[in-house]
Every structure is written in C-alpha cells, then in structure tokens.
Design a protein around this motif. Sequence first.
Motif, PDB file in Angstrom:
ATOM      1  N   ASP A 217     -39.568  82.596  63.134  1.00 10.68           N
ATOM      2  CA  ASP A 217     -39.401  81.547  62.271  1.00 10.68           C
ATOM      3  C   ASP A 217     -40.353  80.157  62.814  1.00 10.68           C
ATOM      4  OD1 ASP A 217     -37.596  82.930  60.731  1.00 10.68           O
ATOM      5  OD2 ASP A 217     -35.952  81.981  61.733  1.00 10.68           O
ATOM      6  N   TRP A 218     -40.284  80.196  64.077  1.00  8.19           N
ATOM      7  CA  TRP A 218     -41.156  78.957  64.471  1.00  8.19           C
ATOM      8  C   TRP A 218     -42.779  79.213  64.435  1.00  8.19           C
ATOM      9  CZ3 TRP A 218     -44.798  80.609  67.958  1.00  8.19           C
ATOM     10  CH2 TRP A 218     -44.584  81.703  68.902  1.00  8.19           C
ATOM     11  N   GLU A 221     -43.212  78.456  60.485  1.00  5.04           N
ATOM     12  CA  GLU A 221     -43.240  77.184  60.515  1.00  5.04           C
ATOM     13  C   GLU A 221     -44.827  76.319  61.030  1.00  5.04           C
ATOM     14  OE1 GLU A 221     -40.979  73.013  62.178  1.00  5.04           O
ATOM     15  OE2 GLU A 221     -40.219  74.912  62.335  1.00  5.04           O
ATOM     16  N   ALA A 222     -45.035  76.873  62.356  1.00  6.36           N
ATOM     17  CA  ALA A 222     -46.072  76.234  62.738  1.00  6.36           C
ATOM     18  C   ALA A 222     -47.748  76.495  61.714  1.00  6.36           C
ATOM     19  CB  ALA A 222     -46.377  76.677  64.023  1.00  6.36           C
ATOM     20  N   LYS A 246     -41.073  71.260  68.275  1.00  7.31           N
ATOM     21  CA  LYS A 246     -40.976  72.530  68.946  1.00  7.31           C
ATOM     22  C   LYS A 246     -41.872  73.619  68.436  1.00  7.31           C
ATOM     23  CE  LYS A 246     -37.193  75.625  70.883  1.00  7.31           C
ATOM     24  NZ  LYS A 246     -35.878  75.747  70.622  1.00  7.31           N
ATOM     25  N   ALA A 247     -41.959  73.724  67.107  1.00 11.32           N
ATOM     26  CA  ALA A 247     -42.658  75.005  66.677  1.00 11.32           C
ATOM     27  C   ALA A 247     -44.122  74.786  67.130  1.00 11.32           C
ATOM     28  CB  ALA A 247     -42.761  74.822  65.012  1.00 11.32           C
ATOM     29  N   SER A 285     -45.709  86.406  67.157  1.00  9.02           N
ATOM     30  CA  SER A 285     -45.996  85.203  68.125  1.00  9.02           C
ATOM     31  C   SER A 285     -47.500  84.904  67.870  1.00  9.02           C
ATOM     32  CB  SER A 285     -45.531  85.091  69.380  1.00  9.02           C
ATOM     33  OG  SER A 285     -46.137  86.302  70.142  1.00  9.02           O
TER      34      SER A 285
END
Length: 294
Positions: A217-218, A221-222, A246-247, A285
């Motif tokens: 999810d992060w 978002e990023a 944070k992302a 990632s």
Amino acid sequence: MNRKHFLGLLSLTPIIYAMKTVNELFSYKDILPNTAKMPVLFLGHGSPMNAIEENEFVAGFRNIAKTIPTPTAILCISAHWFTKGTKVTAMEMPQTIHDFGGFPKALFDVQYPAKGSPELALLTKELILPTEVELNHDWGLDHGAWSVIKHLYPEANIPIIQMSIDYSLSGQAHFDMAQKLESLRNKGILIIGSGNIVHNLRMVDWANFNKDNYGFDWAIEAREKINKNIIDGDFANLINYQKQGKAFDLAIPTPDHYLPLLYTLGLKNESENIQLFNDKLLAGSLSMTSIKIG
C-alpha cells in the motif's frame, strides 16, 4: 570545424590533463557540433538480471531507444556510484564492473565494451565549476549503467562516461547541478539517470516477485504521488522528498537509487513533455518506472 581539426585538438588531451584548468586551453563545448536538443532519460534499472533476461522492461528500454536520435555520447548518473565528492570517469576504455553477488555466471560473463570519452569528462568538469570534479580512472561502467544501456545500444558503439552522486549534497544541490549540464543536450549528449524511484530492498516480497504490478500500500501511494508530481511539474516536493511523509520514507529509505531522478528532472525545460514508461511496481517494494523528457 572540420573532422581533421577536431581530431587534432583531441590529440592534445594529455596536455590538458596536466594543465591547471581546462579553460587555459579551450572549451570542448565550442568544438562539439550543435545538434537538435537530445531527450533525457531516467531508467528504472531493477535487478542486474535484466541485463540478460527477456521481459517487458528490457523491451521498454529497446522501444524508447527507437525514439531517440543516435547520441554523440552518453553521460550516465548511476545509483551505484555513490561517493564523497563528485567524480567523472575519464578513461579511454572503461571496464565493465560486476558490482553484485549471488547471480549466475552468465551475468558475470557479460562485457559491455563501450569506449569512454576523456573529452566529455573534461567538458563535464568545466560545466560544473565551481564545484570540484575529480577525473577518475579507476571506476568504469557499473551495472546501473551497462545493464540498461546495453538494451538501448547493444553494439556498445556509443562512448559513455559516468558521473558519481555526491552523498554529502542535498536534493536541491543535485537538482541544481543537473541544470549546469543542460548545454550538453544541444551537443548530441544523451544524459541518463539510472536507479529506482521506489527502492526498498529490505521489504522485497520474494514470494511474489513475478506477480504483475504488485506493490504494498505504501509503495502504491508513493508511486502515485511521485508520478503526479512528475507529470504536473511540481518538482519541489520531489526535491524535498525527505519531508513528504511515511510512504516516501519507506519508498526511499536511502537516497542512492532516488537521486538520479533529480538529475533527469533538473534538465527539463518548461515546454517539454514527460513520458512515463515501464511504470509498474515489482515485488511489493520496488518500481520500474522510467521517464523520457523531450
């Protein structure tokens, strides 16, 4: 200036190395022919295995090369040359550096015998003044350079130099340094940043490495926020990436693979188009997002 005169000037290179500054003799930008403005690339290079595998990402590199005029030379800013101070490779024949471990022998057997360009190294040094630039004869082409450029120019027939990333500089300083290289685009020089915008190796989901466009999810978002900033030309957020939440912190845990992006964006003119390609997440990632400007 004709070819004979140009080659005669290049024969003076050893003398230039011995001089205090290149300006004491002449500026190489004055002897390189003018060309139409070259595009600028950021290439998400991903795994070193992309050098020898056939997949959609290497196909993307080949396809983008078809849209670019043949360069006079290439200047590559690779995530894998992260140094104190700024350096440029200045040897005639850079070595192919296999700066990785744990991969098949076939990958270590790959050589990419492109020539270097001491002349372009000197010009790069001149353009970046007053920043001190070391002319380096020990590095070569690391896999951030050769593993992707080999797909653009498989015959290794374009001279290449690398410029290192000074880890002591801020994002703004890297962006500003890129702008000093802008005149190279009108001399047939293809400038390439090579890294990965989302790059968190500690969180790679190896079990889902081959899952299509898969991101945590992060990472999603990023990627969405970064892509929007790129397309909208809102580079301030990207320069100040450490203040974006944070992302971004998870996507960019270390700056080495991200900073080549700032060199690409720093070279964009206001009226130029930006094209995203290979724009997929990988293994949760990582992102393979690549960019062409111009």
